[in-house]
Design an enzyme around this catalytic site. Structure first.
Site, PDB file in Angstrom:
ATOM      1  N   ASN A  14      -7.654  -9.433  -5.574  1.00 37.00           N
ATOM      2  CA  ASN A  14      -8.705  -8.750  -4.820  1.00 37.00           C
ATOM      3  C   ASN A  14      -9.806  -8.350  -5.802  1.00 37.00           C
ATOM      4  OD1 ASN A  14     -10.273  -7.051  -3.261  1.00 37.00           O
ATOM      5  ND2 ASN A  14      -8.730  -5.417  -3.106  1.00 37.00           N
ATOM      6  N   LYS A  16     -12.608  -7.119  -5.131  1.00 38.82           N
ATOM      7  CA  LYS A  16     -13.384  -5.983  -4.601  1.00 38.82           C
ATOM      8  C   LYS A  16     -14.883  -6.288  -4.714  1.00 38.82           C
ATOM      9  CE  LYS A  16      -9.547  -3.044  -5.798  1.00 38.82           C
ATOM     10  NZ  LYS A  16      -9.038  -1.705  -6.019  1.00 38.82           N
ATOM     11  N   HIS A 100      -7.174  -2.647   3.673  1.00 38.11           N
ATOM     12  CA  HIS A 100      -7.023  -2.145   2.298  1.00 38.11           C
ATOM     13  C   HIS A 100      -7.268  -0.630   2.301  1.00 38.11           C
ATOM     14  CE1 HIS A 100      -7.795  -1.380  -1.946  1.00 38.11           C
ATOM     15  NE2 HIS A 100      -7.113  -2.492  -2.185  1.00 38.11           N
ATOM     16  N   GLU A 102      -8.925   1.222   0.495  1.00 40.81           N
ATOM     17  CA  GLU A 102     -10.327   1.629   0.295  1.00 40.81           C
ATOM     18  C   GLU A 102     -11.104   1.544   1.616  1.00 40.81           C
ATOM     19  OE1 GLU A 102     -11.061  -0.957  -3.047  1.00 40.81           O
ATOM     20  OE2 GLU A 102      -9.690   0.276  -4.221  1.00 40.81           O
ATOM     21  N   GLU A 172       1.004  -0.952  -0.945  1.00 38.84           N
ATOM     22  CA  GLU A 172       0.183  -0.459  -2.048  1.00 38.84           C
ATOM     23  C   GLU A 172       0.130   1.061  -2.015  1.00 38.84           C
ATOM     24  OE1 GLU A 172      -2.687  -3.672  -3.495  1.00 38.84           O
ATOM     25  OE2 GLU A 172      -3.710  -2.630  -1.883  1.00 38.84           O
ATOM     26  N   GLY A 178      -5.550   1.062  -9.155  1.00 44.08           N
ATOM     27  CA  GLY A 178      -6.630   1.244 -10.126  1.00 44.08           C
ATOM     28  C   GLY A 178      -6.410   2.393 -11.097  1.00 44.08           C
ATOM     29  N   SER A 218      -1.810  -1.478  -9.822  1.00 43.99           N
ATOM     30  CA  SER A 218      -1.737  -1.558 -11.295  1.00 43.99           C
ATOM     31  C   SER A 218      -0.733  -2.611 -11.794  1.00 43.99           C
ATOM     32  CB  SER A 218      -1.427  -0.174 -11.882  1.00 43.99           C
ATOM     33  OG  SER A 218      -2.478   0.724 -11.586  1.00 43.99           O
TER      34      SER A 218
END
Ligand code: PEP
Length: 258
Positions: A14, A16, A100, A102, A172, A178, A218
């Site tokens: 991904n 992003k 996702h 985000e 996730e 991240g 990560s």
């Protein structure tokens, strides 16, 4: 061959909102060389919309597949700023990341909306990679399973049993995305088993055993081995480490079925 052996691992990158056209082309050209000839793992890159075309041109006739990071649940019409699943098919996408964290967090996407998108993705033959996961506060308050249950069960009314085996779930934990602080493989495995049980209770064990469930958060070339060794973890959704061709190729190589 064990049950896991029936499921080809997936390593999906991904990107992003990173990489312009020139940078995208150069990343995927390098990646193509690093992963040439690798079999036994589905390698997927998910660049930003503006780079899909150039990336598709470079990866056609390779073992790298194309995905996008989001889409709308209608196929055409007056929806300014949205992208249609058919447009993604048209540019060569086979996969689509949906829900996702985000998008759930910053753009307030609900589980119901993610379910609507999933239904449409399946109907146009895009493989959805549906993300679920708890945040730190939820984890610390012992709510991980109830959060996951809500996100998974919301999908059920929109996933026909004939399509169910085709979906991919990415577990996730939000606190691991991240941050450089991945989950332990044991903890991830417990939740991933729980996700498979939820699917089993709705669609039966035969279908649930075919659904690929990934870990994300990560992942890097050093820790991928631990995750892939777990019997229920079928690969990874990779953020930061997918922006470098060498590290992403190392993750893909580590995940392939021997
Ligand atoms: C992600 O955003 O899906 C992700 C897993 O990111 P990272 O690998 O950077 O934690």
């Amino acid at each position: 061959m064990g049950v896991k052996g029936m499921r080809i691992p997936v390593i999906a990158g991904n990107w992003k909102m990173n990489k312009n056209i020139v940078e995208s082309a150069s990343l995927v050209k390098e990646l193509k060389d690093f992963v040439r000839g690798i079999k036994g793992v589905d390698i997927v890159v998910c660049p930003p919309f503006s780079s899909l075309w150039v990336v598709k041109e470079i990866i056609s006739e390779t073992n790298i597949h194309l995905g996008a990071q989001n889409m709308y649940w209608e196929t055409k019409g007056a929806f300014t700023g949205e992208i249609s699943p058919l447009m993604l098919k048209d540019v060569g996408c086979e996969y689509i990341i949906l829900g996702h964290s985000e998008r759930r967090q910053y753009f307030k996407e609900t589980s119901k909306e993610v379910a609507r998108k999933t239904e449409v993705a399946l109907s146009v033959n895009l493989t959805p990679i549906i993300c679920v996961g708890e945040n730190l506060e939820e984890r610390e308050n012992g709510k991980t399973e109830s959060v996951i249950e809500e996100e998974i069960k919301a999908l059920f009314p929109k996933i026909d049993p004939t399509f169910a085996a085709r979906i991919i779930i990415a577990y996730e934990p939000i606190w691991a995305i991240g941050t450089g602080k991945s989950s332990s493989s044991e903890d991830a495995s417990v939740i991933i088993k729980y996700i498979r049980e939820l699917f089993s209770s709705k669609y039966g064990s035969k279908i649930a055993e075919r659904i690929r469930i990934l870990y994300g958060g990560s992942v890097n070339p050093k820790n991928i081995g631990e995750f892939i060794n777990e019997s229920d973890i079928d690969g990874a959704l990779v953020g930061g480490a997918s922006l470098n061709a060498l590290t992403f190729s190392q993750i893909a190589k580590a995940a392939k079925i021997l």
